[in-house]
Motif scaffolding. Structure first.
Motif, PDB file in Angstrom:
ATOM      1  N   TRP A   1      -7.471  -3.830   4.253  1.00  0.00           N
ATOM      2  CA  TRP A   1      -7.311  -2.502   3.302  1.00  0.00           C
ATOM      3  C   TRP A   1      -8.164  -1.352   3.817  1.00  0.00           C
ATOM      4  O   TRP A   1      -8.067  -0.463   3.800  1.00  0.00           O
TER       5      TRP A   1
ATOM      6  N   SER B   1      -6.634   1.880   4.298  1.00  0.00           N
ATOM      7  CA  SER B   1      -7.082   2.971   3.335  1.00  0.00           C
ATOM      8  C   SER B   1      -7.219   4.304   4.347  1.00  0.00           C
ATOM      9  O   SER B   1      -7.507   5.360   3.279  1.00  0.00           O
ATOM     10  N   ASN B   2      -7.570   4.406   5.551  1.00  0.00           N
ATOM     11  CA  ASN B   2      -7.571   5.576   6.104  1.00  0.00           C
ATOM     12  C   ASN B   2      -6.607   6.474   5.977  1.00  0.00           C
ATOM     13  O   ASN B   2      -6.829   7.869   5.900  1.00  0.00           O
ATOM     14  N   SER B   3      -5.395   5.972   5.673  1.00  0.00           N
ATOM     15  CA  SER B   3      -3.991   6.835   5.504  1.00  0.00           C
ATOM     16  C   SER B   3      -3.469   6.403   4.077  1.00  0.00           C
ATOM     17  O   SER B   3      -2.523   5.663   4.114  1.00  0.00           O
ATOM     18  N   PRO B   4      -4.100   6.590   2.864  1.00  0.00           N
ATOM     19  CA  PRO B   4      -3.535   5.933   1.618  1.00  0.00           C
ATOM     20  C   PRO B   4      -2.062   6.433   1.410  1.00  0.00           C
ATOM     21  O   PRO B   4      -1.213   5.835   0.821  1.00  0.00           O
ATOM     22  N   TRP B   5      -1.602   7.768   1.584  1.00  0.00           N
ATOM     23  CA  TRP B   5      -0.467   8.244   1.369  1.00  0.00           C
ATOM     24  C   TRP B   5       0.520   7.462   2.233  1.00  0.00           C
ATOM     25  O   TRP B   5       1.962   7.344   1.981  1.00  0.00           O
TER      26      TRP B   5
ATOM     27  N   LEU C   1       0.424   4.467   3.551  1.00  0.00           N
ATOM     28  CA  LEU C   1       0.464   3.071   2.778  1.00  0.00           C
ATOM     29  C   LEU C   1       1.479   3.186   1.862  1.00  0.00           C
ATOM     30  O   LEU C   1       2.241   2.421   1.662  1.00  0.00           O
ATOM     31  N   PHE C   2       1.107   4.175   0.756  1.00  0.00           N
ATOM     32  CA  PHE C   2       2.178   4.210  -0.299  1.00  0.00           C
ATOM     33  C   PHE C   2       3.603   4.583  -0.051  1.00  0.00           C
ATOM     34  O   PHE C   2       4.587   3.981  -0.412  1.00  0.00           O
TER      35      PHE C   2
ATOM     36  N   ILE D   1      -1.293  -1.436   8.160  1.00  0.00           N
ATOM     37  CA  ILE D   1      -0.450  -0.735   7.045  1.00  0.00           C
ATOM     38  C   ILE D   1       0.903  -1.946   6.968  1.00  0.00           C
ATOM     39  O   ILE D   1       1.165  -2.046   5.741  1.00  0.00           O
TER      40      ILE D   1
ATOM     41  N   THR E   1      -0.336  -4.955   4.801  1.00  0.00           N
ATOM     42  CA  THR E   1      -0.585  -4.439   3.278  1.00  0.00           C
ATOM     43  C   THR E   1       0.698  -4.137   2.706  1.00  0.00           C
ATOM     44  O   THR E   1       0.848  -4.494   1.642  1.00  0.00           O
ATOM     45  N   SER E   2       1.669  -3.388   3.228  1.00  0.00           N
ATOM     46  CA  SER E   2       2.793  -3.133   2.828  1.00  0.00           C
ATOM     47  C   SER E   2       3.586  -4.418   2.503  1.00  0.00           C
ATOM     48  O   SER E   2       4.424  -4.376   1.236  1.00  0.00           O
TER      49      SER E   2
END
Length: 526
Positions: free
Chosen positions: A331, A335-339, A341-342, A418, A421-422
Motif C-alpha cells: 500500500w 498510495s503514491n498514485s491513489p487515483w 490505484l482506484f 498497484i 493491491t488492485s
C-alpha cells in the motif's frame, strides 16, 4: 508461564520471512483458525454470511490489530509463499471437490461445464487482457509490458470455486451446484494452464505458427493432466482391491488413499502438467472405484478426513487473504498514485463483470441446444445466478498475482504494487459482496425447497444414508428418469455397460466388491 499476547503480536509483526513459522506466530494462527470455525458454525444458518466471509473479516481485524501493535510496520502473521498455496493448501481442496462431487450430475452437465470452464475462461481471458491493455493506456496507466497484461487476464479469469462451494447448497440446487462448481474447478485449472503457457510464450514474435503451438500446448496439458489423474486413481483402486489392506489395518487404507491423491498432484507438477486437473479427476475416479474397495470404517473416515483437510485449507487461505489485504509495504508504493490505484481497480472489476457476462449467456444458449428435456435446460434465472456466483475471485487469483508481480511475497515496484493491491481489492469486493448477496439472490430468483435439511435428518435417523456418503451411494441410481432420448442419458447408459463389463471387474466398485463391515474389535473400541 504467562502468555503475553501484545509481545507476541509485536514479535510476529517484526519478524522476517525466516521467523514467520515461529511457535508464536503459528500459535496465534491456529487460534485464529479455531475462531473462524467457531464463528462459522454459529453463523451457519445465516442468510448472508459464509465461512469464507467470516475468515476474511477475522483476517482483516487481526491485520488491523497487528498493524497498530507494530507501529504500522506489518499486518501479517505469515509471509505469503505461492509454493505453500499450490503445494500444500490447494490439493486437499480440489481433491475433496472431486471426491465429494455427485458424479451423475457432474457428467450429465459435462458439456456445459467444459463450455463454461474452458471456452468461457478463454473468452474472459481475452476480454480482461485486451480490455486492460486499451483502457489502461487511455487513463495514462502504462505500468506493464505486453506479457503482463496477458498474465493479468489469466489472473482474473480464475473464479473462486472455494467460496462458491460454501455459498451454494448441493441438496437445494443440485443442477446449479454441479454447473457452477464444475465450471469453477475446470476454470481454475484452465487459468493456471494459461498462466504457465503465457510465461513460456514469446510475445515479441507472435506468428500464426506460434499461436497454433500455444493452442496445441494448452490442449496437450489439459488432456494429459486429465489422463494422469484417471491413471493414478485406477492404480490406487487396483492396488487396494488386490492387497486388501483392511484385513490388517484400516489406517493403512486411508493413509494410502491420501498419499496416492497427493502423489497424483505432485507427479503432475513434476511433469509440468496441471496438478489441479490431475488431482480433481483422481478424486472422481477414487470415489468411483477405490472408495468401494475399502472397509466400512475406512469409507466413513476417509470421507470426513478429506472434507476436514479441505475445510482447514479453505479457512487458512481466506484468513491469510484478509490479513494480507492490509500489508503496508504494497500500500505504501501504491498510495503514491491513489487515483491510478482506484482507476485500475475499477477497470479490473468492470472487466471481470463484462467478461463473465460475455460467455455465460451465449454459452448457456449453446448448451441448451443439446438438452432435449425441458427440465434439463438452463433457465434464464439460473444463468443470472451462474453469472453472479462465478464473479468471486479468490486464492488462485491471489497466488497467480503474487507469482507474477512479487518476489517472495515482496515488491518494490510501483506498477507491481498497484497490480497486487488492485487484485486484493477485487478479491475482497467480489467475495464479501458476492458472498453476502448470493444466498438472498438464489432465494429470490429460484426459491429452492426448504425441506432439504429435515429430509436429510430423517434419513440419518432411519439409517438410510450419511450426508457425506450420499453421492457415493445415490449418484448412480435412477439413471432412467427423464427423457429417454436425451443424449446425456444415452452416453451414461453405454458408459454403465462398459463400466460393468470391463472396468469394475478389474478395479472394483459398488456392487463388484463384497461389503466389508467394520470389525467387532473396532466397533467395541468406538
Amino acid at each position: 508461564m504467562i502468555f503475553n499476547s501484545t509481545s507476541v503480536v509485536v514479535r510476529m509483526g517484526l519478524s522476517s520471512s525466516a521467523d514467520a513459522a515461529s511457535v508464536d506466530s503459528m500459535t496465534l494462527f491456529v487460534l485464529l483458525l479455531c475462531s473462524c470455525i467457531i464463528f462459522g458454525h454459529l453463523l451457519q444458518k445465516s442468510k448472508w454470511m459464509t465461512e469464507s466471509v467470516v475468515a476474511l473479516i477475522i483476517g482483516l481485524i487481526t491485520g488491523i490489530i497487528i498493524l497498530v501493535s507494530t507501529g504500522g510496520k506489518s499486518s501479517r502473521v505469515l509471509v505469503f509463499n505461492e509454493e505453500l498455496f499450490f503445494i500444500y493448501l490447494l490439493p486437499p481442496i480440489i481433491f475433496n471437490a472431486g471426491f465429494q462431487v455427485k458424479k451423475k450430475q457432474f457428467f450429465r452437465n459435462f458439456l456445459a461445464i467444459v463450455l463454461y470452464g474452458v471456452l468461457g475462461s478463454l473468452i474472459s481471458f481475452l476480454i480482461v487482457s485486451l480490455g486492460s491493455l486499451q483502457l489502461f493506456k487511455k487513463l495514462d496507466i502504462d505500468l506493464m509490458a505486453l506479457g503482463d497484461y496477458f498474465a493479468l487476464g489469466a489472473v482474473f479469469s480464475a473464479t473462486d470455486s472455494v467460496c462458491t462451494l460454501q455459498v451454494l447448497n448441493q441438496d437445494e440446487t443440485p443442477h446449479l451446484y454441479s454447473l457452477v462448481f464444475g465450471e469453477g474447478v475446470v476454470n481454475d485449472a484452465t487459468s493456471v494452464v494459461l498462466f504457465n503457457a503465457i510465461q513460456k510464450f514469446d510475445l515479441s514474435h507472435i506468428t500464426p505458427t506460434n499461436i497454433f503451438q500455444f493452442i496445441g500446448n494448452f490442449l496437450y496439458l489439459f488432456l494429459t493432466s486429465t489422463f494422469l489423474g484417471v491413471a493414478v486413481g485406477l492404480f490406487s483402486a487396483y492396488l487396494i482391491k488386490k492387497l486388501y489392506f483392511g484385513r490388517h489395518s484400516t489406517d493403512r487404507e486411508i493413509a494410502l488413499m491420501i498419499l496416492m491423491a497427493y502423489f497424483s498432484y505432485m507427479l503432475a507438477e513434476l511433469l509440468d502438467l496441471s496438478g489441479i486437473l490431475t488431482v480433481f479427476f483422481c478424486g472422481i475416479v477414487m470415489s468411483h472405484y477405490t472408495w468401494h474397495n475399502v472397509t466400512e470404517n475406512s469409507r466413513i473416515t476417509s470421507r470426513h478426513a478429506f472434507a476436514t483437510l479441505s475445510l482447514i485449507s479453505e479457512i487458512f487461505i481466506f484468513l491469510y487473504v484478509g490479513m494480507d489485504a492490509l500489508d503496508i509495504e504494497k500500500w505504501r508504493f501504491a498510495s503514491n498514485s491513489p487515483w491510478t490505484l482506484f482507476g485500475t481497480s475499477a477497470i479490473m472489476l468492470s472487466l471481470v463483470l463484462l467478461g463473465r457476462a460475455a460467455f455465460v449467456f451465449p454459452l448457456s444458449f449453446i448448451a441448451n441446444l443439446f438438452r432435449k428435456s425441458r427440465n434439463d435446460k438452463i433457465a434464464f434465472k439460473q444463468q443470472v445466478v451462474i453469472w453472479w456466483a462465478g464473479l468471486m475471485r479468490g486464492a488462485v487469483s491471489i497466488a497467480l498475482a503474487y507469482n507474477k508481480f512479487t518476489t517472495s511475497g515482496h515488491t518494490q515496484l510501483q506498477g507491481n504494487a498497484i497490480m497486487i493491491t488492485s487484485t486484493i481489492i477485487v478479491v475482497l469486493l467480489t467475495n464479501v459482496v458476492g458472498g453476502l448477496l448470493t444466498k438472498p439472490l438464489i432465494r429470490f430468483m429460484l426459491n429452492p425447497p426448504k425441506h432439504v435439511e429435515s429430509s436429510m435428518a430423517s434419513d440419518l435417523v432411519s439409517g438410510k444414508t450419511l450426508p457425506l456418503l450420499s453421492n457415493g451411494q445415490n449418484s448412480e441410481s435412477n439413471i432412467d428418469t427423464g427423457n429417454p432420448i436425451d443424449s446425456s442419458k444415452v452416453v451414461h447408459h453405454y458408459w454403465r455397460m462398459f463400466d460393468d463389463t470391463f472396468m469394475r471387474p478389474v478395479f472394483g466398485g459398488r456392487g463388484f466388491v463384497p461389503v466389508i463391515p467394520a470389525s467387532t474389535t473396532e466397533d467395541t473400541q468406538h
